[in-house]
Design a protein around this motif. Structure first.
Motif, mmCIF file in Angstrom:
data_model
loop_
_atom_site.group_PDB
_atom_site.id
_atom_site.type_symbol
_atom_site.label_atom_id
_atom_site.label_comp_id
_atom_site.label_asym_id
_atom_site.label_seq_id
_atom_site.Cartn_x
_atom_site.Cartn_y
_atom_site.Cartn_z
ATOM 1 N N UNK A 105 0.809 -1.228 0.000
ATOM 2 C CA UNK A 105 0.000 0.000 0.000
ATOM 3 C C UNK A 105 0.842 1.279 0.000
ATOM 4 N N UNK A 106 1.994 1.266 0.690
ATOM 5 C CA UNK A 106 2.919 2.409 0.754
ATOM 6 C C UNK A 106 2.238 3.658 1.313
ATOM 7 N N UNK A 107 1.526 3.510 2.417
ATOM 8 C CA UNK A 107 0.710 4.605 2.941
ATOM 9 C C UNK A 107 1.239 5.259 4.213
ATOM 10 N N UNK A 108 2.275 4.731 4.853
ATOM 11 C CA UNK A 108 2.755 5.300 6.117
ATOM 12 C C UNK A 108 3.279 6.724 5.943
ATOM 13 N N UNK A 109 4.059 6.976 4.903
ATOM 14 C CA UNK A 109 4.577 8.314 4.622
ATOM 15 C C UNK A 109 4.733 8.443 3.111
ATOM 16 N N UNK A 110 3.718 8.975 2.480
ATOM 17 C CA UNK A 110 3.683 9.038 1.012
ATOM 18 C C UNK A 110 4.807 9.876 0.411
ATOM 19 N N UNK A 111 5.407 10.791 1.193
ATOM 20 C CA UNK A 111 6.493 11.594 0.627
ATOM 21 C C UNK A 111 7.733 10.738 0.329
ATOM 22 N N UNK A 112 7.796 9.527 0.879
ATOM 23 C CA UNK A 112 8.922 8.625 0.609
ATOM 24 C C UNK A 112 8.732 7.811 -0.666
ATOM 25 N N UNK A 113 7.546 7.806 -1.231
ATOM 26 C CA UNK A 113 7.288 6.985 -2.411
ATOM 27 C C UNK A 113 7.873 7.638 -3.653
ATOM 28 N N UNK A 114 8.759 6.904 -4.315
ATOM 29 C CA UNK A 114 9.438 7.419 -5.502
ATOM 30 C C UNK A 114 9.095 6.551 -6.715
#
Length: 150
Positions: A105-114
């Motif tokens: 899901x990658x939802x804990x801290x979206x600013x880290x998603x690249x």
């Protein structure tokens, strides 16, 4: 004559069954060996608590490099201040998609998603959200790390 044909047909069926069974056993052993090799490779890539690279703490506004290699992230544990730029460099032979936990899901801290980072490429992310965040390679989720933003 008919009896001879029956024996030949039965013999061919038995021969095909034996060859098929042998092929199945050999291919299964190959898959099991490969799986065990992958498992042991993944076990060695898990970050350990208190690792030497855990002390990496860039100053506010600084650039903090995170290098991804075939073995995983270095450093696997990092502390940073808000406003720090993370320079994520892919030095592996595979694609990297730097992503926040949890997978997928990658939802804990979206600013880290690249976006996907190809071998030899780099991406910069500025961290603003305070907290302790897990990250991983979306394409190889056992390669993990932790970022603490203060």
């Amino acid at each position: 004559m008919r009896a001879n044909r029956s024996f030949i047909v039965i013999g061919l069926i038995i021969l095909i069954a034996v060859i098929g069974t042998g092929w199945y056993i050999v291919s299964r052993e190959s898959v099991e060996t490969e799986t065990q090799e992958n498992r042991s490779s993944e076990e060695t890539t898990q970050p350990t608590e208190g690792a030497a690279d855990a002390a990496a703490e860039p100053e506010e506004g600084a650039v903090a490099p995170i290098v991804y290699r075939n073995e995983g992230f270095s450093p696997a544990q990092l502390s940073a201040s808000t406003g720090t730029e993370l320079l994520i460099r892919n030095e592996s032979s595979i694609s990297l998609q730097f992503s926040s936990d949890p997978h997928p899901a990658h939802t804990d801290n979206r600013e880290l998603n690249a976006r996907a980072i190809q071998p030899g490429e780099s991406v910069t992310i500025t961290v603003e959200e305070i907290g302790r965040w897990g990250f991983h390679n979306h394409f190889r989720e056992t390669h993990r790390g932790t970022l603490t933003v203060e």
